[in-house]
Motif scaffolding. Structure first.
Motif, PDB file in Angstrom:
ATOM      1  N   SER A 116       0.852  -1.190   0.000  1.00 42.10           N
ATOM      2  CA  SER A 116       0.000   0.000   0.000  1.00 42.10           C
ATOM      3  C   SER A 116       0.886   1.237   0.000  1.00 42.10           C
ATOM      4  N   ILE A 117       0.500   2.216  -0.818  1.00 42.40           N
ATOM      5  CA  ILE A 117       1.287   3.435  -0.960  1.00 42.40           C
ATOM      6  C   ILE A 117       0.474   4.613  -0.439  1.00 42.40           C
ATOM      7  N   LEU A 118       1.013   5.314   0.525  1.00 45.06           N
ATOM      8  CA  LEU A 118       0.358   6.471   1.115  1.00 45.06           C
ATOM      9  C   LEU A 118       1.061   7.736   0.645  1.00 45.06           C
ATOM     10  N   ILE A 119       0.285   8.739   0.281  1.00 45.88           N
ATOM     11  CA  ILE A 119       0.851  10.013  -0.176  1.00 45.88           C
ATOM     12  C   ILE A 119       0.365  11.126   0.746  1.00 45.88           C
ATOM     13  N   ASP A 120       1.305  11.856   1.299  1.00 46.10           N
ATOM     14  CA  ASP A 120       0.989  12.981   2.178  1.00 46.10           C
ATOM     15  C   ASP A 120       1.680  14.214   1.607  1.00 46.10           C
ATOM     16  N   CYS A 121       0.934  14.976   0.805  1.00 47.76           N
ATOM     17  CA  CYS A 121       1.515  16.130   0.119  1.00 47.76           C
ATOM     18  C   CYS A 121       0.467  17.226   0.003  1.00 47.76           C
ATOM     19  N   PRO A 122       0.743  18.428   0.460  1.00 50.40           N
ATOM     20  CA  PRO A 122      -0.220  19.526   0.314  1.00 50.40           C
ATOM     21  C   PRO A 122      -0.415  19.895  -1.146  1.00 50.40           C
ATOM     22  N   ASP A 123      -1.577  20.448  -1.449  1.00 51.72           N
ATOM     23  CA  ASP A 123      -1.924  20.760  -2.838  1.00 51.72           C
ATOM     24  C   ASP A 123      -1.204  21.985  -3.389  1.00 51.72           C
ATOM     25  N   GLU A 124      -0.641  22.810  -2.523  1.00 48.78           N
ATOM     26  CA  GLU A 124      -0.127  24.099  -2.985  1.00 48.78           C
ATOM     27  C   GLU A 124       1.345  24.093  -3.383  1.00 48.78           C
ATOM     28  N   ILE A 125       1.960  22.917  -3.520  1.00 48.07           N
ATOM     29  CA  ILE A 125       3.364  22.868  -3.930  1.00 48.07           C
ATOM     30  C   ILE A 125       3.436  22.899  -5.458  1.00 48.07           C
ATOM     31  N   ASP A 126       3.718  24.071  -6.005  1.00 47.82           N
ATOM     32  CA  ASP A 126       3.854  24.241  -7.449  1.00 47.82           C
ATOM     33  C   ASP A 126       5.333  24.236  -7.801  1.00 47.82           C
ATOM     34  N   MET A 127       5.685  23.451  -8.796  1.00 47.49           N
ATOM     35  CA  MET A 127       7.088  23.297  -9.175  1.00 47.49           C
ATOM     36  C   MET A 127       7.305  23.646 -10.638  1.00 47.49           C
ATOM     37  N   GLU A 128       8.540  23.989 -10.936  1.00 45.72           N
ATOM     38  CA  GLU A 128       8.959  24.211 -12.314  1.00 45.72           C
ATOM     39  C   GLU A 128      10.212  23.374 -12.546  1.00 45.72           C
ATOM     40  N   GLY A 129      10.169  22.530 -13.532  1.00 44.30           N
ATOM     41  CA  GLY A 129      11.333  21.682 -13.748  1.00 44.30           C
ATOM     42  C   GLY A 129      11.028  20.480 -14.602  1.00 44.30           C
ATOM     43  N   TYR A 130      11.438  19.311 -14.105  1.00 41.73           N
ATOM     44  CA  TYR A 130      11.400  18.091 -14.907  1.00 41.73           C
ATOM     45  C   TYR A 130      10.578  17.023 -14.184  1.00 41.73           C
ATOM     46  N   PRO A 131       9.272  16.977 -14.422  1.00 46.31           N
ATOM     47  CA  PRO A 131       8.412  16.021 -13.718  1.00 46.31           C
ATOM     48  C   PRO A 131       8.794  14.577 -13.992  1.00 46.31           C
ATOM     49  N   GLY A 132       9.387  14.304 -15.175  1.00 47.94           N
ATOM     50  CA  GLY A 132       9.816  12.947 -15.481  1.00 47.94           C
ATOM     51  C   GLY A 132      10.830  12.439 -14.484  1.00 47.94           C
ATOM     52  N   ALA A 133      11.668  13.356 -13.966  1.00 49.81           N
ATOM     53  CA  ALA A 133      12.648  12.958 -12.956  1.00 49.81           C
ATOM     54  C   ALA A 133      11.942  12.532 -11.675  1.00 49.81           C
ATOM     55  N   ILE A 134      10.914  13.278 -11.279  1.00 47.19           N
ATOM     56  CA  ILE A 134      10.139  12.920 -10.086  1.00 47.19           C
ATOM     57  C   ILE A 134       9.509  11.548 -10.271  1.00 47.19           C
ATOM     58  N   SER A 135       8.942  11.309 -11.446  1.00 42.39           N
ATOM     59  CA  SER A 135       8.292  10.030 -11.727  1.00 42.39           C
ATOM     60  C   SER A 135       9.280   8.873 -11.637  1.00 42.39           C
ATOM     61  N   GLN A 136      10.459   9.052 -12.221  1.00 42.71           N
ATOM     62  CA  GLN A 136      11.454   7.973 -12.191  1.00 42.71           C
ATOM     63  C   GLN A 136      11.980   7.739 -10.787  1.00 42.71           C
ATOM     64  N   ILE A 137      12.145   8.811 -10.012  1.00 41.72           N
ATOM     65  CA  ILE A 137      12.605   8.672  -8.630  1.00 41.72           C
ATOM     66  C   ILE A 137      11.605   7.853  -7.825  1.00 41.72           C
ATOM     67  N   ILE A 138      10.325   8.231  -7.883  1.00 35.93           N
ATOM     68  CA  ILE A 138       9.291   7.524  -7.123  1.00 35.93           C
ATOM     69  C   ILE A 138       9.172   6.076  -7.594  1.00 35.93           C
ATOM     70  N   SER A 139       9.160   5.877  -8.911  1.00 36.35           N
ATOM     71  CA  SER A 139       9.028   4.521  -9.457  1.00 36.35           C
ATOM     72  C   SER A 139      10.182   3.628  -9.014  1.00 36.35           C
ATOM     73  N   ASN A 140      11.410   4.151  -9.098  1.00 32.52           N
ATOM     74  CA  ASN A 140      12.573   3.346  -8.726  1.00 32.52           C
ATOM     75  C   ASN A 140      12.605   3.051  -7.234  1.00 32.52           C
ATOM     76  N   LEU A 141      12.226   4.009  -6.409  1.00 33.31           N
ATOM     77  CA  LEU A 141      12.238   3.776  -4.963  1.00 33.31           C
ATOM     78  C   LEU A 141      11.165   2.768  -4.555  1.00 33.31           C
ATOM     79  N   ILE A 142      10.006   2.830  -5.180  1.00 33.64           N
ATOM     80  CA  ILE A 142       8.954   1.861  -4.870  1.00 33.64           C
ATOM     81  C   ILE A 142       9.334   0.474  -5.371  1.00 33.64           C
ATOM     82  N   ASN A 143       9.887   0.402  -6.579  1.00 31.70           N
ATOM     83  CA  ASN A 143      10.346  -0.889  -7.094  1.00 31.70           C
ATOM     84  C   ASN A 143      11.474  -1.451  -6.239  1.00 31.70           C
ATOM     85  N   ASN A 144      12.344  -0.574  -5.741  1.00 31.52           N
ATOM     86  CA  ASN A 144      13.425  -1.009  -4.866  1.00 31.52           C
ATOM     87  C   ASN A 144      12.872  -1.583  -3.560  1.00 31.52           C
TER      88      ASN A 144
END
Length: 255
Positions: A116-144
């Motif tokens: 089970s994966i729980l996400i605790d993140c406020p809605d107001e965090i706006d970012m500028e950058g490379y979302p693909g990096a975030i996706s790969q980080i989360i995917s790799n850590l969960i797979n790990n």
């Protein structure tokens, strides 16, 4: 690309369920509609038959709508994540929404692991950058976590396997914490986990590149820092910090 291939296979398998229900429900509704139309034309229609058809039509249409929505959500999440993972396009994105999209897209691959994966993140965090990096980080850590943290923990029993993702913003910096309640990392190993090709699960499909990729994405692509804390028998925590506006790559700044 190997991770993306696994993602495609997982999504294709998962989407078969809602699509199958849609086809079955549509078939039932079509057959009952044909019979209903024939009875109307014959003039031999009972009230009970009208009620029965109405119930069938309502139930079938409800199943079609709910499963079409589920299929559309899977496709949309996969589309966004897949595009981001295969490009380094810089764009604005809302972190909470993107974390949920990423988890939705990889959840089919974790179906049998019962994590089970729980996400605790406020809605107001706006970012500028490379979302693909975030996706790969989360995917790799969960797979790990699935490959290492929970490898010796049975799927049945009272122990719930959990990965907890916590994000916070501190002025111009975002902290991202990914923790699990798995078996932890031995002290003799923890200093090597970010080294390329280092793995304790090579015989089980480990390449030794997942955490090295995470390290490079955090420190280079996102311009941040990462460290790991772990207690054997308790779990592991990956702590990351990076600016909410990622540094521009050299190639991007020249275009």
């Amino acid at each position: 690309m190997a991770s993306l291939g696994g993602l495609v296979a997982g999504i294709a398998h998962e989407i078969n369920t809602p699509v199958g229900i849609i086809l079955t429900s549509a078939s039932v509704l079509h057959d009952d509609s044909v019979m209903f139309s024939a009875k109307v034309e014959s003039g031999n229609m009972k009230k009970s038959e009208v009620v029965s058809y109405s119930q069938t039509a309502e139930q079938s249409s409800a199943l079609i709508i709910s499963n079409a929505v589920r299929a559309a959500e899977l496709i949309q999440s996969f589309k966004r994540v897949a595009v981001d993972q295969t490009s380094e396009a810089r764009r604005d994105f809302e972190l909470s929404q993107y974390l949920h999209e990423t988890v939705t897209s990889i959840s089919p691959a974790l179906k049998h692991s019962q994590i089970s994966i729980l996400i605790d993140c406020p809605d107001e965090i706006d970012m500028e950058g490379y979302p693909g990096a975030i996706s790969q980080i989360i995917s790799n850590l969960i797979n790990n976590a699935a490959l290492h943290a929970f490898s010796n923990i049975p799927n049945s029993g009272d122990t719930k396997k959990q990965v907890h993702i916590i994000a916070e913003q501190h002025q111009q910096t975002v902290s991202l914490k990914v923790s699990d309640n798995g078996q932890g990392i031995d002290a003799n190993v923890i200093g090597k986990i970010f080294d390329p090709f280092y793995t304790t699960k090579r015989a089980n499909g480990g390449s030794g590149l997942g955490l090295n990729i995470v390290f490079n994405l955090v420190t280079q692509t996102l311009g941040g820092q990462i460290n790991v804390e772990s207690t054997v028998g308790t779990g592991t925590v990956f702590n990351m910090t990076f600016p909410h506006i990622a540094p521009k790559h050299k190639e991007a700044s020249e275009t």
